[in-house]
Design an enzyme around this catalytic site. Sequence first.
Site, PDB file in Angstrom:
ATOM      1  N   ASP A  62      14.558  -1.263  -9.223  1.00 45.54           N
ATOM      2  CA  ASP A  62      13.263  -0.925  -9.810  1.00 45.54           C
ATOM      3  C   ASP A  62      13.315   0.391 -10.579  1.00 45.54           C
ATOM      4  O   ASP A  62      14.303   1.124 -10.531  1.00 45.54           O
ATOM      5  CB  ASP A  62      12.186  -0.843  -8.710  1.00 45.54           C
ATOM      6  CG  ASP A  62      12.684  -0.187  -7.421  1.00 45.54           C
ATOM      7  OD1 ASP A  62      13.495   0.752  -7.506  1.00 45.54           O
ATOM      8  OD2 ASP A  62      12.282  -0.614  -6.334  1.00 45.54           O
ATOM      9  N   ASN A 114       5.073  -0.711   4.754  1.00 39.98           N
ATOM     10  CA  ASN A 114       4.214  -1.894   4.757  1.00 39.98           C
ATOM     11  C   ASN A 114       5.017  -3.182   4.580  1.00 39.98           C
ATOM     12  O   ASN A 114       4.449  -4.247   4.366  1.00 39.98           O
ATOM     13  CB  ASN A 114       3.141  -1.787   3.667  1.00 39.98           C
ATOM     14  CG  ASN A 114       3.721  -1.693   2.266  1.00 39.98           C
ATOM     15  OD1 ASN A 114       4.933  -1.742   2.070  1.00 39.98           O
ATOM     16  ND2 ASN A 114       2.858  -1.552   1.275  1.00 39.98           N
ATOM     17  N   HIS A 146       7.391  -3.684   2.212  1.00 38.00           N
ATOM     18  CA  HIS A 146       7.835  -4.012   0.856  1.00 38.00           C
ATOM     19  C   HIS A 146       9.340  -3.837   0.708  1.00 38.00           C
ATOM     20  O   HIS A 146       9.953  -3.002   1.376  1.00 38.00           O
ATOM     21  CB  HIS A 146       7.064  -3.208  -0.204  1.00 38.00           C
ATOM     22  CG  HIS A 146       7.428  -1.766  -0.307  1.00 38.00           C
ATOM     23  ND1 HIS A 146       6.569  -0.750   0.040  1.00 38.00           N
ATOM     24  CD2 HIS A 146       8.555  -1.146  -0.747  1.00 38.00           C
ATOM     25  CE1 HIS A 146       7.151   0.416  -0.184  1.00 38.00           C
ATOM     26  NE2 HIS A 146       8.359   0.193  -0.658  1.00 38.00           N
ATOM     27  N   GLU A 199       4.965  -5.505  -3.101  1.00 38.36           N
ATOM     28  CA  GLU A 199       3.963  -5.122  -2.121  1.00 38.36           C
ATOM     29  C   GLU A 199       3.384  -6.351  -1.411  1.00 38.36           C
ATOM     30  O   GLU A 199       3.403  -7.462  -1.953  1.00 38.36           O
ATOM     31  CB  GLU A 199       2.829  -4.357  -2.809  1.00 38.36           C
ATOM     32  CG  GLU A 199       3.268  -3.124  -3.584  1.00 38.36           C
ATOM     33  CD  GLU A 199       3.539  -1.929  -2.689  1.00 38.36           C
ATOM     34  OE1 GLU A 199       3.552  -2.091  -1.453  1.00 38.36           O
ATOM     35  OE2 GLU A 199       3.738  -0.815  -3.216  1.00 38.36           O
TER      36      GLU A 199
END
Length: 241
Positions: free
Chosen positions: A67, A135, A137, A142
């Site tokens: 990313d 979380n 990811h 997400e």
Amino acid sequence: MDIKIFDSAQELDAFAADLIVSTVQNKPAPVLGLATGSTPLGIYAKIVEMHRRQNISFQHVTSYNLDEYVGLTPDNDQSYAYYMKSHLFAHIDIPSNQTFLPNGMAEDLEAECSRYDSMLQEQPVDLQLLGLGHNGHIGFNEPAEALTGGTHAVKLEQETREANARFFASMDEVPELAITMGVGSILKANHILLVVRGADKADIVKQALTGPITTDVPASLLQTHPRVTVLLDREAGRKLA
């Protein structure tokens, strides 16, 4: 899934680096999928040390990063291009024209995502390094009702931006958008190496590795992959049986 728990960061880093270097040495044209953040720092340092001490060459390696932030130039010290150069690329002999990241400055983000996916299809990743977000990811995929399979632009969750704010002067400077490989792109890698550290990740590690497979925990989709190696420190793995 092959899950290993280590008592020290040094042991974990050495094991991960050995696995990556083994891929480099045993394939004629290896393709590595690379990650950023605090998790891989010790691994990259160990790879640099192995390159210097053992004369291991990376001239035949191609790399693709997971990313990149949207809106940060490669010379911005918070961009992932800058991170990779600082912590790995500038210290080994990998040719710069064989290292790829999404272009966060592209005028047409959709076209950039398509371009990146096309390259990944032409050169499938042999070993993909991943971290794990609080979380669940992976990359910047997400939690959501549905996940995008290919490379795409994503609006970062507040929790993710807050977790990354420690690298920036203020929260206001943390980008709101990023380009990330999709979960489908990640799962196409031949071998996935997931590295997780810290007691604050113990709950999400348990959910991701032993809980139901759900887009609410993107990393849980790794359970569907035939070859995943998971490296945990003792604290991150403390809730696993």
